[in-house]
Enzyme design. Structure first.
Site, PDB file in Angstrom:
ATOM      1  N   ASN A  68       0.866  -1.186   0.000  1.00 19.16           N
ATOM      2  CA  ASN A  68       0.000   0.000   0.000  1.00 19.16           C
ATOM      3  C   ASN A  68       0.896   1.227   0.000  1.00 19.16           C
ATOM      4  OD1 ASN A  68      -1.818   2.053   0.509  1.00 19.16           O
ATOM      5  ND2 ASN A  68      -2.194   1.477   2.649  1.00 19.16           N
ATOM      6  N   LYS A  85      -0.006   4.228  -0.242  1.00 18.39           N
ATOM      7  CA  LYS A  85      -0.681   5.426   0.320  1.00 18.39           C
ATOM      8  C   LYS A  85      -0.466   6.598  -0.652  1.00 18.39           C
ATOM      9  CE  LYS A  85       0.343   3.503   4.790  1.00 18.39           C
ATOM     10  NZ  LYS A  85       0.249   3.658   6.218  1.00 18.39           N
ATOM     11  N   HIS A 145      -9.322   0.910   5.196  1.00 22.93           N
ATOM     12  CA  HIS A 145      -8.024   1.172   5.836  1.00 22.93           C
ATOM     13  C   HIS A 145      -8.248   2.154   6.988  1.00 22.93           C
ATOM     14  CE1 HIS A 145      -3.927   2.495   6.495  1.00 22.93           C
ATOM     15  NE2 HIS A 145      -3.539   1.398   5.864  1.00 22.93           N
ATOM     16  N   GLY A 160       2.825   2.321  10.585  1.00 20.87           N
ATOM     17  CA  GLY A 160       3.743   3.435  10.358  1.00 20.87           C
ATOM     18  C   GLY A 160       4.499   3.868  11.608  1.00 20.87           C
ATOM     19  N   SER A 219       3.852  -2.177  10.216  1.00 20.32           N
ATOM     20  CA  SER A 219       5.318  -2.154  10.332  1.00 20.32           C
ATOM     21  C   SER A 219       5.978  -3.490   9.994  1.00 20.32           C
ATOM     22  CB  SER A 219       5.736  -1.671  11.729  1.00 20.32           C
ATOM     23  OG  SER A 219       5.306  -0.331  11.932  1.00 20.32           O
TER      24      SER A 219
HETATM   25  C1  PEP Z   1      -0.556   0.130   6.117  1.00 19.61           C
HETATM   26  O1  PEP Z   1      -0.712   1.329   5.995  1.00 19.61           O
HETATM   27  O2  PEP Z   1      -1.409  -0.630   5.649  1.00 19.61           O
HETATM   28  C2  PEP Z   1       0.636  -0.352   6.809  1.00 19.61           C
HETATM   29  C3  PEP Z   1       0.645  -1.580   7.235  1.00 19.61           C
HETATM   30  O3  PEP Z   1       1.664   0.547   6.969  1.00 19.61           O
HETATM   31  P1  PEP Z   1       3.126   0.237   7.581  1.00 19.61           P
HETATM   32  O4  PEP Z   1       3.606  -1.052   6.987  1.00 19.61           O
HETATM   33  O5  PEP Z   1       3.956   1.409   7.168  1.00 19.61           O
HETATM   34  O6  PEP Z   1       2.949   0.133   9.064  1.00 19.61           O
END
Ligand code: PEP
Length: 239
Positions: free
Chosen positions: A5, A7, A84, A162, A201
């Site tokens: 993703n 974003k 999300h 994140g 993460s």
């Molecule tokens: C996400 O936004 O779906 C996500 C899992 O972000 P991150 O891997 O950066 O935590």
């Protein structure tokens, strides 16, 4: 399944980097990127599917800024993320709206990656299962077993998104098992076949232990999907 993703990040050069990498390498499970919608049309590689990051519950009309299921399909998407936590928080999307979006996606032949997950205060007050149940109940009110069979669930604890703070493999497994159990009470075959992704993460160095959990069927990757080497390493961990 490993889904990236992006974003509101990336550009056409990043698409080219991914295209070049995935022209050289293929995985025998589903790998997809959900880029910002202007870049969808640039993905051509057969080994990298694409998905939208959100979709409207409506087919067309006066909905400025929204994108319909047919538009995603026209631009080659097989998947779309719905619910999300950033959409739920930034755009006030309710459990009921997320269910409508998932239904619209399935009816159009897209596979929704339906996100659920709790904020930190819910985790700290030990009410994770009740919180996730409420999110799943809204889906159950709107989707049939056949429709769930065309869906993927992504468990994304909001406190891990994140933040660099990953759920431990045990924490992830506990919630994934709960989610599978929830679906088993609807239909046992559905529960067995359901893909439940972990997101929050995930990085090359923690992916393998997360993916090794019995009820973790892959990952939804945010930050690490913006670096082609990291994303490929995560796919290799899934492999
Ligand atoms: C996400 O936004 O779906 C996500 C899992 O972000 P991150 O891997 O950066 O935590």
């Amino acid at each position: 399944m490993v889904a990236g993703n992006w974003k509101m990040n990336g550009n056409s050069s990043l698409v080219t980097e991914f295209e070049n990498a995935f022209n050289e390498i293929t995985f025998d499970f589903d790998v997809l990127i959900c880029p910002p919608s202007p870049y969808l049309n640039l993905f051509k590689s057969d080994s990298l599917a694409t998905g939208g990051q959100d979709v409207s519950e409506f087919d067309s009309g006066a909905h400025t800024g929204d994108i319909s299921t047919s538009m995603l399909k026209e631009f080659g998407c097989k998947y779309v993320i719905v619910g999300h936590s950033e959409r739920r928080e930034d755009h006030g999307e309710s459990n009921a709206l997320v269910a409508l979006k998932a239904k619209a996606a399935i009816n159009a032949g897209l596979i929704p990656l339906i996100c659920v997950g709790e904020p930190l205060d819910v985790r700290e007050s030990d009410t994770v299962e009740a919180f996730i149940s409420a999110q799943l109940d809204a889906l159950k009110d709107n989707l049939s077993v056949a429709e769930f069979e065309q869906s993927v669930i992504a468990y994304e604890p909001i406190w891990a998104i994140g933040t660099g703070k990953t759920a431990t493999p045990e924490q992830a497994q506990e919630v994934h098992q709960f989610i599978r159990g929830y679906f088993a009470s609807i239909d046992s075959e559905l529960a067995q076949g359901l893909r439940i992704l972990y997101g929050g993460s995930v990085k090359p160095d923690n992916a393998q232990t997360l993916f090794a959990q019995p009820d973790v069927d892959g990952g939804l990757i945010g930050g690490a999907s913006l670096k082609v080497d990291d994303f490929v390493s995560i796919c290799q961990a899934a492999n």
